[in-house]
Scaffold this motif. Structure first.
Motif, PDB file in Angstrom:
ATOM      1  N   TYR A  81       0.827  -1.207   0.000  1.00 63.35           N
ATOM      2  CA  TYR A  81       0.000   0.000   0.000  1.00 63.35           C
ATOM      3  C   TYR A  81       0.861   1.257   0.000  1.00 63.35           C
ATOM      4  N   ILE A  82       1.839   1.310   0.897  1.00 64.02           N
ATOM      5  CA  ILE A  82       2.709   2.484   0.981  1.00 64.02           C
ATOM      6  C   ILE A  82       3.494   2.670  -0.316  1.00 64.02           C
ATOM      7  N   ASN A  83       3.996   1.564  -0.872  1.00 62.14           N
ATOM      8  CA  ASN A  83       4.780   1.642  -2.107  1.00 62.14           C
ATOM      9  C   ASN A  83       3.959   2.203  -3.262  1.00 62.14           C
ATOM     10  N   ARG A  84       2.714   1.728  -3.395  1.00 60.74           N
ATOM     11  CA  ARG A  84       1.870   2.200  -4.489  1.00 60.74           C
ATOM     12  C   ARG A  84       1.432   3.656  -4.282  1.00 60.74           C
ATOM     13  N   VAL A  85       1.182   4.032  -3.016  1.00 64.32           N
ATOM     14  CA  VAL A  85       0.834   5.422  -2.731  1.00 64.32           C
ATOM     15  C   VAL A  85       1.999   6.339  -3.094  1.00 64.32           C
ATOM     16  N   MET A  86       3.222   5.926  -2.738  1.00 64.10           N
ATOM     17  CA  MET A  86       4.403   6.733  -3.051  1.00 64.10           C
ATOM     18  C   MET A  86       4.664   6.796  -4.551  1.00 64.10           C
ATOM     19  N   ARG A  87       4.357   5.712  -5.245  1.00 58.56           N
ATOM     20  CA  ARG A  87       4.477   5.724  -6.708  1.00 58.56           C
ATOM     21  C   ARG A  87       3.480   6.719  -7.298  1.00 58.56           C
ATOM     22  N   GLY A  88       2.247   6.730  -6.748  1.00 55.34           N
ATOM     23  CA  GLY A  88       1.252   7.697  -7.201  1.00 55.34           C
ATOM     24  C   GLY A  88       1.670   9.123  -6.903  1.00 55.34           C
ATOM     25  N   LEU A  89       2.269   9.339  -5.717  1.00 55.24           N
ATOM     26  CA  LEU A  89       2.772  10.671  -5.367  1.00 55.24           C
ATOM     27  C   LEU A  89       3.882  11.105  -6.320  1.00 55.24           C
ATOM     28  N   SER A  90       4.706  10.142  -6.711  1.00 54.62           N
ATOM     29  CA  SER A  90       5.822  10.441  -7.614  1.00 54.62           C
ATOM     30  C   SER A  90       5.325  11.009  -8.939  1.00 54.62           C
ATOM     31  N   ILE A  91       4.333  10.364  -9.521  1.00 52.95           N
ATOM     32  CA  ILE A  91       3.822  10.834 -10.814  1.00 52.95           C
ATOM     33  C   ILE A  91       3.073  12.160 -10.659  1.00 52.95           C
ATOM     34  N   CYS A  92       2.314  12.320  -9.552  1.00 54.87           N
ATOM     35  CA  CYS A  92       1.579  13.569  -9.320  1.00 54.87           C
ATOM     36  C   CYS A  92       2.525  14.743  -9.104  1.00 54.87           C
ATOM     37  N   ILE A  93       3.566  14.541  -8.296  1.00 53.91           N
ATOM     38  CA  ILE A  93       4.489  15.628  -7.970  1.00 53.91           C
ATOM     39  C   ILE A  93       5.374  15.968  -9.164  1.00 53.91           C
ATOM     40  N   THR A  94       5.745  14.950  -9.950  1.00 53.43           N
ATOM     41  CA  THR A  94       6.500  15.232 -11.175  1.00 53.43           C
ATOM     42  C   THR A  94       5.667  16.067 -12.128  1.00 53.43           C
ATOM     43  N   CYS A  95       4.371  15.758 -12.208  1.00 50.92           N
ATOM     44  CA  CYS A  95       3.453  16.551 -13.029  1.00 50.92           C
ATOM     45  C   CYS A  95       3.364  17.978 -12.495  1.00 50.92           C
ATOM     46  N   LEU A  96       3.241  18.118 -11.160  1.00 49.98           N
ATOM     47  CA  LEU A  96       3.183  19.440 -10.530  1.00 49.98           C
ATOM     48  C   LEU A  96       4.464  20.224 -10.797  1.00 49.98           C
ATOM     49  N   LEU A  97       5.593  19.522 -10.779  1.00 50.98           N
ATOM     50  CA  LEU A  97       6.895  20.146 -11.031  1.00 50.98           C
ATOM     51  C   LEU A  97       6.957  20.731 -12.433  1.00 50.98           C
ATOM     52  N   SER A  98       6.489  19.973 -13.420  1.00 46.63           N
ATOM     53  CA  SER A  98       6.514  20.449 -14.804  1.00 46.63           C
ATOM     54  C   SER A  98       5.531  21.605 -15.008  1.00 46.63           C
ATOM     55  N   LYS A 225      18.797  26.337 -16.425  1.00 47.95           N
ATOM     56  CA  LYS A 225      19.326  25.032 -16.031  1.00 47.95           C
ATOM     57  C   LYS A 225      18.262  24.206 -15.331  1.00 47.95           C
ATOM     58  N   ALA A 226      17.484  24.850 -14.468  1.00 52.49           N
ATOM     59  CA  ALA A 226      16.401  24.151 -13.767  1.00 52.49           C
ATOM     60  C   ALA A 226      15.352  23.662 -14.754  1.00 52.49           C
ATOM     61  N   THR A 227      15.055  24.479 -15.755  1.00 46.10           N
ATOM     62  CA  THR A 227      14.072  24.100 -16.770  1.00 46.10           C
ATOM     63  C   THR A 227      14.533  22.887 -17.556  1.00 46.10           C
ATOM     64  N   GLN A 228      15.796  22.885 -17.950  1.00 48.69           N
ATOM     65  CA  GLN A 228      16.346  21.753 -18.693  1.00 48.69           C
ATOM     66  C   GLN A 228      16.365  20.491 -17.850  1.00 48.69           C
ATOM     67  N   THR A 229      16.642  20.637 -16.547  1.00 45.12           N
ATOM     68  CA  THR A 229      16.646  19.488 -15.633  1.00 45.12           C
ATOM     69  C   THR A 229      15.260  18.874 -15.532  1.00 45.12           C
ATOM     70  N   ILE A 230      14.246  19.722 -15.397  1.00 48.35           N
ATOM     71  CA  ILE A 230      12.869  19.229 -15.293  1.00 48.35           C
ATOM     72  C   ILE A 230      12.430  18.559 -16.583  1.00 48.35           C
ATOM     73  N   LEU A 231      12.806  19.123 -17.717  1.00 47.21           N
ATOM     74  CA  LEU A 231      12.489  18.496 -18.998  1.00 47.21           C
ATOM     75  C   LEU A 231      13.117  17.100 -19.095  1.00 47.21           C
ATOM     76  N   LEU A 232      14.353  16.987 -18.644  1.00 48.24           N
ATOM     77  CA  LEU A 232      15.040  15.694 -18.652  1.00 48.24           C
ATOM     78  C   LEU A 232      14.325  14.696 -17.750  1.00 48.24           C
ATOM     79  N   LEU A 233      13.937  15.132 -16.549  1.00 49.50           N
ATOM     80  CA  LEU A 233      13.254  14.247 -15.596  1.00 49.50           C
ATOM     81  C   LEU A 233      11.892  13.800 -16.126  1.00 49.50           C
ATOM     82  N   VAL A 234      11.148  14.725 -16.700  1.00 49.73           N
ATOM     83  CA  VAL A 234       9.824  14.401 -17.228  1.00 49.73           C
ATOM     84  C   VAL A 234       9.931  13.404 -18.384  1.00 49.73           C
TER      85      VAL A 234
END
Length: 302
Positions: A81-98, A225-234
Motif C-alpha cells: 500500500y505504501i509503495n503504491r501510494v508513493m508511486r502515485g505521489l511520484s507521478i503527481c508531484i512530477t506533473c506538478l513540477l513540470s 538550467k532548472a528548466t532543462q533538468t525538469i524536462l530531462l526528468l519528465v
C-alpha cells in the motif's frame, strides 16, 4: 536470476543513499533558509522516492519487520500500500513540477502568468490534495494483497518472495486497472503538454537571442538550467512509466508473473526514483558548492 537480484539491490542502495542525502539537504534549506517553491516540491518528490525505494524490496527493511514479529499478511499489505501510494505521489508531484516550471518561465503576456502567485501560495494545499487522492485511490490494495500461502491451491499471483495478489474477479481487476491507469495517463498527458510548452518557450528565447546578436541570456542561467533538468526528468519518467505499465498491466490482466519479468519490472520501476536525485544533485549549484567546499577542506586537512 541472482545477477538480476544483485543489480536490483545495488540500484536500490544507490537510490536510497542519493535520496536520503537530497532529502536532508532540502530539510536543511526549508528549516534554516528561505526555501523556493521549487524546493518544497522537490523535497516532497524526494521523500516519496525514498519511501518508495525502502518499501520496494530493501532487505534490511524486511528484516526489521521480521525482528518485530509482524504478521506476514500485515507486512505485505502495509509495504504494498505504501509503495503504491508513493508511486502515485511520484507521478503527481512530477506533473506538478513540470506545471510549476511552465508557469514560472511563461512570459508576462501569457495567460499562465496570472497563475504565478496563486500557484506559489497554494503549493501546500496541492500537497494535501495529492496525498489524500493517492491514499484513497490505492486503498483497495489492502483487500487484494496478502501474505503468500499456497499459490497452486488458491490461485494467488506471487509478486514477491512472501506476498501475493489475492484472486479477484476479472472485471474488478480490469476496473481497478482502468481507473488508476486513466489518472496516470491524464497526468502523463499534462506532463507532455507542459513539456512541449516549455520547449517552445526555450526555442523562442533562443531565436530572439540569435536575432538580437546579444551575449546576454533572456533568462537567468539557474532558471534555464532548472528548466532543462525538469524536462530531462519528465522525459525520463514518461519512458520508464510506459515500460513499467506494459509489464505490470499485462501481468495483472493475464494473472501471470515470471520471476525474471518480476525482477526486470522492479528494476524499471526504481530507475526513475534512483536517477532523479542524481540528476538533481548534479544540477543544483548550491549542492555542488557545498560538495566543493567539503572537498577543499578535506584536501586542506590532508
Amino acid at each position: 536470476m541472482s545477477l538480476l537480484n544483485n543489480v536490483f539491490y545495488f540500484q536500490n542502495g544507490i537510490g536510497v543513499l542519493a535520496n536520503v542525502f537530497l532529502l536532508l539537504f532540502y530539510i536543511f534549506i526549508i528549516l534554516c533558509h528561505r526555501p523556493k517553491p521549487m524546493d518544497l516540491i522537490s523535497c516532497q518528490l524526494t521523500f516519496s522516492h525514498t519511501v518508495m525505494l525502502l518499501t520496494g524490496g530493501v532487505v534490511w527493511v524486511t528484516d526489521i519487520f521480521e525482528s518485530l514479529h509482524v504478521d506476514n499478511d500485515i507486512k505485505c499489505k502495509t509495504s504494498f500500500y505504501i509503495n503504491r501510494v508513493m508511486r502515485g505521489l511520484s507521478i503527481c508531484i512530477t506533473c506538478l513540477l513540470s506545471m510549476f516550471q511552465a508557469v514560472t518561465i511563461s512570459p508576462s503576456t501569457s495567460f499562465l502568468a496570472n497563475f504565478k502567485l496563486k500557484l506559489k501560495k497554494n503549493i501546500i494545499y496541492a500537497f494535501f490534495y495529492i496525498c489524500s487522492l493517492n491514499l484513497s485511490l490505492y486503498s483497495y490494495l489492502i483487500f487484494y494483497v496478502g501474505g503468500l500461502t499456497n499459490v497452486s491451491e488458491t490461485n494467488q499471483m506471487k509478486v514477491t518472495k512472501s506476498c501475493s495478489l489475492l484472486p479477484t474477479n476479472y472485471i474488478i481487476r480490469a476496473l481497478n486497472l482502468t481507473v488508476t491507469t486513466s489518472i496516470d495517463i491524464f497526468l502523463v498527458g499534462v506532463m507532455l503538454v507542459t513539456s512541449a510548452y516549455i520547449v517552445l518557450i526555450l526555442f523562442r528565447h533562443q531565436r530572439q537571442h540569435k536575432h538580437l546578436h546579444s551575449l546576454s541570456h533572456p533568462r537567468s542561467s539557474p532558471e534555464k538550467k532548472a528548466t532543462q533538468t525538469i524536462l530531462l526528468l519528465v522525459t525520463f519518467f514518461v519512458v520508464m512509466y510506459w515500460v513499467d505499465f506494459i509489464i505490470s498491466s499485462t501481468a495483472v490482466l493475464l494473472w501471470m508473473y515470471n520471476p525474471v519479468i518480476q525482477s526486470v519490472q522492479k528494476f524499471v520501476l526504481n530507475v526513475y526514483p534512483t536517477v532523479t536525485p542524481l540528476v538533481q544533485i548534479s544540477s543544483d549549484n548550491r549542492i555542488i558548492k557545498i560538495l566543493k567546499n567539503i572537498r577543499s577542506k578535506y584536501h586542506q586537512i590532508l
